[in-house]
Motif scaffolding. Sequence first.
Motif, PDB file in Angstrom:
ATOM      1  N   UNK A  32       0.808  -1.215   0.000  1.00 27.41           N
ATOM      2  CA  UNK A  32       0.000   0.000   0.000  1.00 27.41           C
ATOM      3  C   UNK A  32       0.845   1.271   0.000  1.00 27.41           C
ATOM      4  N   UNK A  33       2.173   1.143   0.054  1.00 29.23           N
ATOM      5  CA  UNK A  33       3.037   2.319   0.006  1.00 29.23           C
ATOM      6  C   UNK A  33       3.067   2.905  -1.391  1.00 29.23           C
ATOM      7  N   UNK A  43      10.720  -1.029  -1.348  1.00 29.03           N
ATOM      8  CA  UNK A  43      10.704  -1.476  -2.745  1.00 29.03           C
ATOM      9  C   UNK A  43      12.131  -1.740  -3.241  1.00 29.03           C
ATOM     10  N   UNK A  44      13.068  -0.871  -2.839  1.00 31.51           N
ATOM     11  CA  UNK A  44      14.459  -1.055  -3.290  1.00 31.51           C
ATOM     12  C   UNK A  44      15.049  -2.361  -2.756  1.00 31.51           C
ATOM     13  N   UNK A  45      14.792  -2.674  -1.485  1.00 26.53           N
ATOM     14  CA  UNK A  45      15.367  -3.885  -0.915  1.00 26.53           C
ATOM     15  C   UNK A  45      14.670  -5.152  -1.394  1.00 26.53           C
ATOM     16  N   UNK A  46      13.396  -5.054  -1.743  1.00 24.23           N
ATOM     17  CA  UNK A  46      12.724  -6.211  -2.343  1.00 24.23           C
ATOM     18  C   UNK A  46      13.383  -6.557  -3.675  1.00 24.23           C
ATOM     19  N   UNK A  47      13.684  -5.536  -4.465  1.00 27.71           N
ATOM     20  CA  UNK A  47      14.340  -5.776  -5.754  1.00 27.71           C
ATOM     21  C   UNK A  47      15.773  -6.270  -5.562  1.00 27.71           C
ATOM     22  N   UNK A  48      16.446  -5.758  -4.527  1.00 30.01           N
ATOM     23  CA  UNK A  48      17.804  -6.232  -4.251  1.00 30.01           C
ATOM     24  C   UNK A  48      17.793  -7.699  -3.843  1.00 30.01           C
ATOM     25  N   UNK A  88       6.628  -6.524  -8.874  1.00 25.72           N
ATOM     26  CA  UNK A  88       6.276  -5.606  -7.783  1.00 25.72           C
ATOM     27  C   UNK A  88       6.049  -4.218  -8.373  1.00 25.72           C
ATOM     28  N   UNK A  89       4.787  -3.871  -8.589  1.00 21.40           N
ATOM     29  CA  UNK A  89       4.427  -2.556  -9.107  1.00 21.40           C
ATOM     30  C   UNK A  89       4.011  -1.648  -7.957  1.00 21.40           C
TER      31      UNK A  89
END
Length: 606
Positions: free
Chosen positions: A33-34, A45-50, A61-62
């Motif tokens: 919800x961010x 979001x940055x650490x999920x992609x990392x 992850x949109x």
Amino acid sequence: FPVCPNTKAPSGRSESNCPCIDRKSIKIGGVLHGTTADAQWDIVFAQARQAADDMGVELILDRFDNQESDEILFTKMSAQILALCNEGVDGLFVSIPSVNLVSAIEECQRLGISVMSINSGSDISKSINLEHHIGQLEFSAGLRAGLRLVDSGMKRGYCLNNDPENAENQDRCAGLKDSIRLSPGVIYGGEINVPLDKNDQLKVVEEFVAVGGNWDGISLLLCSPSLTDAALSLQERHPNVLLSVFDPTDPVKEVIGSRILFAVDQDFYLEGYLPVWLLATFAATGQKLATSFVETGPRFVEEAPSKAQQTCEANLYAVCDEYFELNQLTKVRPAGLALCAIVLLASIFFAGWVLSHRRTSVVRKSQPFFLVMICVGVFVAGATIIPMSIDDSIASIEGSSKACMSVPWCFSLGFTFVFVALYSKLKRINRVLAGAKRFQKLTVSVMDVCKPLLLLLTLNVIFLTVWTIFDPMHYERFRLCGSGDLSSVGVCVVGDSSVSVAMLSSIVVINFLSILLANWEAWKARNVATEYSESKYIGILMLVFLELMLLGIPVIFLANENPTASYLLKAVIVFVFCVSILSLIFIPKMVSKDSGSPPRAPPGPQ
């Protein structure tokens, strides 16, 4: 559970009994919800992609733009959850700011998809039996924050909530209320639902508190950093008010310790990284944590972060592209391949020269068949530099391992061709001269003296084949420690058992015997004219090769932890070995052929 392309057991030597996991086929989805307007979610979001990059999995992850209302946002979140699950993801992580998302999540569970929640919705997560909830337990965080405020002198406490429908904020306020209930003499003033407009926030809080001019012991716990500006303005009017805030942003951190007592940080870094890591691990191995809640907070921040910490946070804890120096051959490979090209072209040139001048006296006396055989042997030995030039910068670990095993094949076969050719050439001359001394006419065919070549080649092929099948060389990368820098080297390992050692030793012994035999035949032919036998030049070659062995091998051993230096040294040794043979065998013949000797006149009548 080795991850492809690695197929080794933990020792790194033997093959694993478990097939390697191709994590590239694993697909993880996320719905949070961010929105793009909420900067504190950037790091999530940055650490999920990392984490997806580190684990080698696909991440969908949109991030939603800011919506007109929470209802619209929750509707879009539900639609995205259903779309991902119907598409067939291997795992899904969500934040649950509202019960409106429950039906979509339960549909994913019915499809057999592993779902875990992060950040908000711990109670909902527990009620619908999700795999894990990652974040801080908001009630516990509110409780512990309240007890800290009590220790700091709070007499009356208020919870400022900018989003009354958010279950996360409700739990925070309930935790504060419970901490005050446990603290005699302290009063819970209530939960203040403040509007979004910053100008109205100050007015609403002052009217709700309504204690006149005495604000001593009044404490405000802010559920969101968006309330900070209004709270600081209130503090300017009432300096004795005590402030604390959840989820601090950069502007908030600058005044922690001076105007704000502390901030409650739930660690967005872990909330972004852990769900991807856990879901990828579960999808690949079926293993998961036994606990339902993975608590990342609360962590209480009591002072402004250092400049180094601010830099890390501003860059969202970016990971360097290369964690340590790999010491690969990229920079030195062209030099080695250039030496290889010189050897290969020279071998072809001299072979062509022999064939084009095979009818001349100097070439016929030197036996063209064996001269061409020497060129073939030098070509194969020189080609050793090609597999030596391959490492994991241009090939996979499997490809690099095959290149490692190609090195002894090329060099030992090329070496055998060269020295057995020299031995057979000398042997043929010695047999002819021995017959002449006894006044016997001998006819020595090429096949008569090729038997040692066939025998030696057969032995080399047998030993190399056994080595390749049962205990082949393989490429491994080792981390170097103790230098203060993180670096690693990739090297060719001989093998994992005694088979490789036995085969290598056998190859060295039989090829060394070929050197001894060639030297013996050269000694017997030492008095033969140079145009018939290259005994003098062969002796020089033996000396050159001996020096290369005595000096080169120890230096290669010492430089083993520096792959670039070791590669260049081995390439130079192969180059000197090959060029010495070609120059000492062929250049004197070319000079003799070009200079020539004037023909002698036939004898006149006596």
